[in-house]
Motif scaffolding. Structure first.
Motif, PDB file in Angstrom:
ATOM      1  N   THR A 156       0.818  -1.115  -0.023  1.00  0.00           N
ATOM      2  CA  THR A 156       0.115  -0.077   0.019  1.00  0.00           C
ATOM      3  C   THR A 156       1.139   1.116  -0.148  1.00  0.00           C
ATOM      4  OG1 THR A 156      -1.783   0.931   1.162  1.00  0.00           O
ATOM      5  CG2 THR A 156      -0.010   0.149   2.637  1.00  0.00           C
ATOM      6  N   GLU A 157       0.230   2.254  -0.476  1.00  0.00           N
ATOM      7  CA  GLU A 157       0.964   3.510  -0.282  1.00  0.00           C
ATOM      8  C   GLU A 157       0.768   4.282   0.870  1.00  0.00           C
ATOM      9  OE1 GLU A 157       1.763   6.331  -4.090  1.00  0.00           O
ATOM     10  OE2 GLU A 157      -0.093   7.109  -3.347  1.00  0.00           O
ATOM     11  N   CYS A 158       1.800   4.919   1.500  1.00  0.00           N
ATOM     12  CA  CYS A 158       1.779   5.606   2.674  1.00  0.00           C
ATOM     13  C   CYS A 158       2.468   6.893   2.696  1.00  0.00           C
ATOM     14  CB  CYS A 158       2.295   4.861   3.879  1.00  0.00           C
ATOM     15  SG  CYS A 158       1.429   3.137   4.246  1.00  0.00           S
ATOM     16  N   VAL A 159       1.865   7.834   3.441  1.00  0.00           N
ATOM     17  CA  VAL A 159       2.277   9.311   3.534  1.00  0.00           C
ATOM     18  C   VAL A 159       2.969   9.429   4.951  1.00  0.00           C
ATOM     19  CG1 VAL A 159       0.248  10.390   4.094  1.00  0.00           C
ATOM     20  CG2 VAL A 159       1.712  11.658   3.064  1.00  0.00           C
ATOM     21  N   SER A 160       3.995  10.156   5.110  1.00  0.00           N
ATOM     22  CA  SER A 160       4.714  10.199   6.391  1.00  0.00           C
ATOM     23  C   SER A 160       4.341  11.516   7.137  1.00  0.00           C
ATOM     24  CB  SER A 160       6.329   9.957   6.171  1.00  0.00           C
ATOM     25  OG  SER A 160       6.647  11.172   5.358  1.00  0.00           O
ATOM     26  N   GLU A 161       3.696  12.438   6.406  1.00  0.00           N
ATOM     27  CA  GLU A 161       3.199  13.675   7.096  1.00  0.00           C
ATOM     28  C   GLU A 161       2.294  14.443   6.073  1.00  0.00           C
ATOM     29  OE1 GLU A 161       6.753  16.793   5.876  1.00  0.00           O
ATOM     30  OE2 GLU A 161       7.417  15.169   7.148  1.00  0.00           O
ATOM     31  N   THR A 162       1.492  15.085   6.779  1.00  0.00           N
ATOM     32  CA  THR A 162       0.516  15.945   5.995  1.00  0.00           C
ATOM     33  C   THR A 162      -0.274  15.212   4.829  1.00  0.00           C
ATOM     34  OG1 THR A 162       2.156  17.939   5.890  1.00  0.00           O
ATOM     35  CG2 THR A 162       0.008  18.140   4.683  1.00  0.00           C
ATOM     36  N   PRO A 163      -1.295  14.399   5.413  1.00  0.00           N
ATOM     37  CA  PRO A 163      -2.146  13.779   4.534  1.00  0.00           C
ATOM     38  C   PRO A 163      -2.597  14.674   3.200  1.00  0.00           C
ATOM     39  CG  PRO A 163      -2.794  13.311   6.592  1.00  0.00           C
ATOM     40  CD  PRO A 163      -1.866  14.470   6.749  1.00  0.00           C
ATOM     41  N   ARG A 164      -2.628  13.756   2.050  1.00  0.00           N
ATOM     42  CA  ARG A 164      -3.157  14.764   0.691  1.00  0.00           C
ATOM     43  C   ARG A 164      -4.349  14.745   0.552  1.00  0.00           C
ATOM     44  NH1 ARG A 164      -0.056  10.651  -3.209  1.00  0.00           N
ATOM     45  NH2 ARG A 164      -1.069   9.484  -1.301  1.00  0.00           N
ATOM     46  N   PHE A 165      -5.285  13.664   1.341  1.00  0.00           N
ATOM     47  CA  PHE A 165      -6.541  13.598   1.174  1.00  0.00           C
ATOM     48  C   PHE A 165      -7.159  13.359   2.257  1.00  0.00           C
ATOM     49  CE2 PHE A 165      -4.471  11.724  -2.758  1.00  0.00           C
ATOM     50  CZ  PHE A 165      -5.287  12.400  -3.867  1.00  0.00           C
ATOM     51  N   GLU A 166      -8.566  13.813   2.616  1.00  0.00           N
ATOM     52  CA  GLU A 166      -9.366  13.740   3.532  1.00  0.00           C
ATOM     53  C   GLU A 166      -9.254  12.484   4.392  1.00  0.00           C
ATOM     54  OE1 GLU A 166     -13.309  15.025   3.325  1.00  0.00           O
ATOM     55  OE2 GLU A 166     -12.527  17.173   3.312  1.00  0.00           O
ATOM     56  N   GLU A 167      -9.243  11.138   3.621  1.00  0.00           N
ATOM     57  CA  GLU A 167      -9.218   9.866   4.474  1.00  0.00           C
ATOM     58  C   GLU A 167      -7.807   9.275   4.557  1.00  0.00           C
ATOM     59  OE1 GLU A 167     -12.732   7.411   3.114  1.00  0.00           O
ATOM     60  OE2 GLU A 167     -13.296   9.212   2.036  1.00  0.00           O
ATOM     61  N   GLU A 168      -7.009   9.983   3.931  1.00  0.00           N
ATOM     62  CA  GLU A 168      -5.445   9.287   4.203  1.00  0.00           C
ATOM     63  C   GLU A 168      -5.125   9.428   5.500  1.00  0.00           C
ATOM     64  OE1 GLU A 168      -2.073   9.478   1.039  1.00  0.00           O
ATOM     65  OE2 GLU A 168      -2.418  11.157   1.562  1.00  0.00           O
ATOM     66  N   LYS A 169      -4.317   8.441   6.007  1.00  0.00           N
ATOM     67  CA  LYS A 169      -3.769   8.107   7.393  1.00  0.00           C
ATOM     68  C   LYS A 169      -2.292   8.295   7.075  1.00  0.00           C
ATOM     69  CE  LYS A 169      -7.460   7.355   9.597  1.00  0.00           C
ATOM     70  NZ  LYS A 169      -8.035   8.286  10.505  1.00  0.00           N
ATOM     71  N   LEU A 170      -1.414   8.507   8.158  1.00  0.00           N
ATOM     72  CA  LEU A 170      -0.213   8.750   8.104  1.00  0.00           C
ATOM     73  C   LEU A 170       0.476   7.262   8.439  1.00  0.00           C
ATOM     74  CD1 LEU A 170       0.544  11.727  10.860  1.00  0.00           C
ATOM     75  CD2 LEU A 170       0.693  11.615   8.197  1.00  0.00           C
ATOM     76  N   LYS A 171       1.857   7.283   7.752  1.00  0.00           N
ATOM     77  CA  LYS A 171       2.467   5.751   7.878  1.00  0.00           C
ATOM     78  C   LYS A 171       2.259   5.191   9.052  1.00  0.00           C
ATOM     79  CE  LYS A 171       6.611   5.572   6.560  1.00  0.00           C
ATOM     80  NZ  LYS A 171       7.854   5.218   5.808  1.00  0.00           N
ATOM     81  N   GLU A 172       2.674   5.749  10.244  1.00  0.00           N
ATOM     82  CA  GLU A 172       2.846   5.233  11.398  1.00  0.00           C
ATOM     83  C   GLU A 172       1.393   4.829  11.702  1.00  0.00           C
ATOM     84  OE1 GLU A 172       2.339   9.197  14.252  1.00  0.00           O
ATOM     85  OE2 GLU A 172       4.244   8.779  13.491  1.00  0.00           O
TER      86      GLU A 172
END
Length: 207
Positions: A156-172
């Protein structure tokens, strides 16, 4: 995303035949890379437009649409940019002006229902790849323990800071959730130097 998943793909060589679910397919590159190194028993894909790539014709099933945590199939309007691989059904939290809502609605499905219909209860899902532009965690969270217990690897794709979308969660947060579902981080690849986006592979610790 496909090239960054190769370490996980190599691990799949221990199986004689594998079942794969590819959520968010566009060009079909993931499947084309995968079939070079493993014997695919069944591969199912859910993507917005199977005509974007040359590999889509080899899927056992190509479901044209998106996946979300819905109780029954429904329709929504797609948000697009100039990049066909950046289309989403999530509301963007940054640079929303780059997204344009399309007039035509697209089909939205529940992944667990697809699994129940396409793969029998005893079948392992050796590799689940999710690249759904902000919906990755929502899709994972929609799966009950039964289908999750049958999955060996999840990418899966994860973001480490500042989600790009409303439902996106941080990697941690994703790692914490997957750990609670008995999945460990198997591979973590930052997509570019300094990027906050990673392609993460989780492995079922009981498989």
């Amino acid at each position: 995303m496909s090239s960054t998943l190769i370490p996980g793909m190599e691990e799949l060589k221990v199986y004689d035949h594998i079942n794969v679910i590819d959520v968010g397919a566009a060009r079909g590159s993931f499947m084309l890379e995968l079939e070079k190194i493993v014997d695919i028993e069944k591969i199912y894909s859910i993507g917005i437009d199977p005509k974007l790539g040359g590999g889509h014709g080899k899927y056992d099933q190509f479901i044209t649409g998106c996946v979300d945590n819905v109780s029954a199939p429904t329709k929504v309007k797609l948000l697009t940019t100039g990049d066909e691989q950046a289309s989403t059904i999530c509301k963007p939290t940054e640079e929303p002006e780059k997204f344009e809502e399309q007039e035509e609605e697209i089909d939205v499905f529940n992944l667990e229902q697809i699994i129940q219909e396409e793969l029998p209860d005893e079948a392992d899902i050796h590799f689940l790849k999710i690249d759904a532009e902000g919906k990755d965690f929502t899709i994972l969270e929609s799966l009950s323990d039964d289908p999750l217990s049958r999955i060996v690897f999840v990418a899966t794709e994860c973001v480490s800071e500042t989600p790009r979308f409303e439902e996106e969660k941080l990697k941690e947060e994703v790692i914490e959730y997957m750990n609670s579902k008995k999945f460990d981080v198997f591979h973590d690849h930052v997509t570019d130097n300094g990027s906050r986006i990673s392609d993460v592979i989780f492995k079922n610790r009981e498989k």
